[in-house]
Design an enzyme around this catalytic site. Structure first.
Site, short mmCIF file in Angstrom:
data_model
loop_
_atom_site.label_atom_id
_atom_site.label_comp_id
_atom_site.label_asym_id
_atom_site.label_seq_id
_atom_site.Cartn_x
_atom_site.Cartn_y
_atom_site.Cartn_z
N ARG A 225 -6.47 -1.28 0.19
CA ARG A 225 -6.36 -0.13 -0.71
C ARG A 225 -7.76 0.38 -1.03
NH1 ARG A 225 -1.80 0.51 0.66
NH2 ARG A 225 0.07 0.60 -0.64
N HIS A 273 -4.44 6.32 6.62
CA HIS A 273 -3.43 5.41 6.06
C HIS A 273 -2.30 5.17 7.08
CE1 HIS A 273 -1.72 3.74 2.06
NE2 HIS A 273 -1.20 3.07 3.11
P1 NDP Z 1 0.56 -10.15 -0.60
O1 NDP Z 1 0.91 -9.94 -2.03
O2 NDP Z 1 1.47 -10.95 0.27
O3 NDP Z 1 -0.89 -10.81 -0.49
C1 NDP Z 1 -1.93 -10.47 -1.34
C2 NDP Z 1 -3.06 -11.47 -1.16
O4 NDP Z 1 -4.16 -11.09 -1.99
C3 NDP Z 1 -2.66 -12.90 -1.58
O5 NDP Z 1 -3.25 -13.84 -0.72
C4 NDP Z 1 -3.28 -13.01 -2.98
O6 NDP Z 1 -3.61 -14.31 -3.38
C5 NDP Z 1 -4.53 -12.22 -2.80
N1 NDP Z 1 -5.04 -11.78 -4.10
C6 NDP Z 1 -4.43 -11.02 -5.04
N2 NDP Z 1 -5.22 -10.89 -6.12
C7 NDP Z 1 -6.35 -11.57 -5.85
C8 NDP Z 1 -7.53 -11.81 -6.58
N3 NDP Z 1 -7.72 -11.32 -7.81
N4 NDP Z 1 -8.50 -12.58 -6.00
C9 NDP Z 1 -8.33 -13.09 -4.77
N5 NDP Z 1 -7.21 -12.89 -4.03
C10 NDP Z 1 -6.25 -12.14 -4.57
O7 NDP Z 1 0.35 -8.70 0.02
P2 NDP Z 1 0.52 -8.24 1.56
O8 NDP Z 1 -0.26 -9.17 2.40
O9 NDP Z 1 1.94 -8.00 1.87
O10 NDP Z 1 -0.19 -6.81 1.48
C11 NDP Z 1 -1.55 -6.67 1.11
C12 NDP Z 1 -1.87 -5.22 0.83
O11 NDP Z 1 -1.88 -4.47 2.05
C13 NDP Z 1 -0.80 -4.48 0.00
O12 NDP Z 1 -0.94 -4.75 -1.38
C14 NDP Z 1 -1.12 -3.03 0.33
O13 NDP Z 1 -2.06 -2.56 -0.61
C15 NDP Z 1 -1.77 -3.10 1.71
N6 NDP Z 1 -0.97 -2.42 2.74
C16 NDP Z 1 -1.57 -1.42 3.47
C17 NDP Z 1 -0.88 -0.76 4.48
C18 NDP Z 1 -1.55 0.28 5.29
O14 NDP Z 1 -0.91 0.91 6.13
N7 NDP Z 1 -2.84 0.51 5.13
C19 NDP Z 1 0.51 -1.10 4.78
C20 NDP Z 1 1.05 -2.14 3.94
C21 NDP Z 1 0.32 -2.77 2.97
P3 NDP Z 1 -2.47 -15.45 -3.59
O15 NDP Z 1 -1.97 -15.73 -2.19
O16 NDP Z 1 -3.21 -16.57 -4.18
O17 NDP Z 1 -1.42 -14.83 -4.47
#
Ligand code: NDP
Length: 310
Positions: A225, A273
């Protein structure tokens, strides 16, 4: 009693989703009616996207859950009442698309493709790229998409590190967590991939201080993002050479305004995107399974933690 499921995704998506969702609900023997119009007071579940017709949830007085078609929920968390279960999209098709996009852009940097595709200019310099085993790649965010991408890169032989909020164990990936973990994950990263969600805690994860932790000339790939990066700090780091190049798929304002410096910067690639998207056939399976679970009183999959925002 029959559950009423309102499809409130983008109206253009309804023709594709209608037969798929109906078939999945029938296959799972869920007693449900699916439509893209119901009186709000009769709706039990909303299949939701911010690009759809619903922005006010107050008329939906008997709603049991909101099922997001999007993986990133930063625009959804603030509008769905906090007491309602909210699930986000974890879809194998979305995961596959993201993995392919991430691997493609990582290989572009790793192999130095631009030098040969765009910049030969009659110059013959026979220097083979290193092997993946000699290239260090870091994935920030080890959730559904980050883990799949990290595993695919590890399978190609890259030295892969990752960072997440809670500690992970992923075969072939050196996993870090916490503030010190971020420093360790960045310290040696020649290529950094951002797959964190947009939350108050992740805003400006890459800023002047953390960009300075990277080895000089590091490359950045952001399909996560826009707010994950401090744009002014990245532009300064690109101009100084601290960052060699950035491939950015997501931005604070989308579409990226024509006057934004990223468009014209020689060391930035902008993509609109398109890293990945929810794929209807696999997404319909996830949505139908969650309605089945809700109706059976079973825990829902992929619930959003409202206090963390993802
Ligand atoms: P998930 O919720 O499965 O994974 C998020 C990861 O980020 C987890 O490992 C989480 O840690 C980590 N995280 C969250 N907060 C923190 C923090 N403060 N410090 C360190 N690590 C953190 O999301 P997805 O993998 O499904 O998706 C990730 C992002 O990809 C989405 O939120 C979206 O914004 C983006 N996206 C973009 C697309 C595009 O076309 N460009 C398409 C789809 C998604 P933990 O495992 O410990 O909870």
């Amino acid at each position: 009693m029959t559950a009423n499921v309102l499809f409130a995704g983008h109206p253009d998506a309804w023709p594709a989703y209608e037969p798929l969702l109906k078939a999945e609900l029938a296959r799972l023997a869920v007693d449900a009616d699916l439509c893209n119009e119901f009186p709000p007071e009769d709706v039990d579940y909303i299949v939701y996207a911010p690009s759809g017709p619903v922005s006010d949830f107050t008329p939906f007085t008997r709603l049991k859950a909101v099922l997001s078609l999007w993986a990133g929920v930063e625009k959804i968390v603030p509008v769905v009442p906090a007491e309602l279960p909210l699930t986000r999209m974890v879809d194998s098709g979305l995961e596959r698309g993201m993995t392919e996009w991430v691997v493609g852009h990582t290989l572009r940097y790793h192999l130095g493709m631009d030098a040969h595709i765009l910049g030969q200019n009659g110059h013959w310099e026979p220097k083979a790229p290193p092997l993946a085993k000699d290239r260090r790649v870091t994935v920030l965010g080890l959730g559904a998409l980050g883990t799949a991408s990290a595993q695919a890169l590890a399978a190609l032989g890259f030295q892969v590190s990752g960072w997440s909020r809670t500690q992970k164990e992923i075969s072939g990936v050196i996993c870090h967590s916490g503030a010190d973990g971020l420093k360790a994950a960045l310290a040696q990263a020649e290529i950094v991939i951002l797959l964190l969600p947009d939350t108050p805690a992740t805003e400006n994860t890459l800023n002047a201080d953390t960009l300075a932790l990277l080895p000089a000339g590091a490359k950045i790939i952001n399909p996560g993002r826009g707010p994950l990066i401090d744009d002014a700090a990245l532009l300064a780091a690109l101009d100084s050479g601290q960052i060699g190049h950035a491939t950015l798929d997501v931005f604070r304002v989308e579409p990226l305004p024509p006057e934004h410096p990223y468009w014209a910067h020689p060391n930035v690639t902008v993509t609109p995107h398109i890293a990945s998207e929810t794929r209807e056939s696999t997404a319909a399976e996830v949505i139908a399974e969650n309605i089945r679970r809700a109706e059976a009183g079973e825990p829902l999959l992929h619930l959003v933690d409202r206090s963390l925002g993802y």
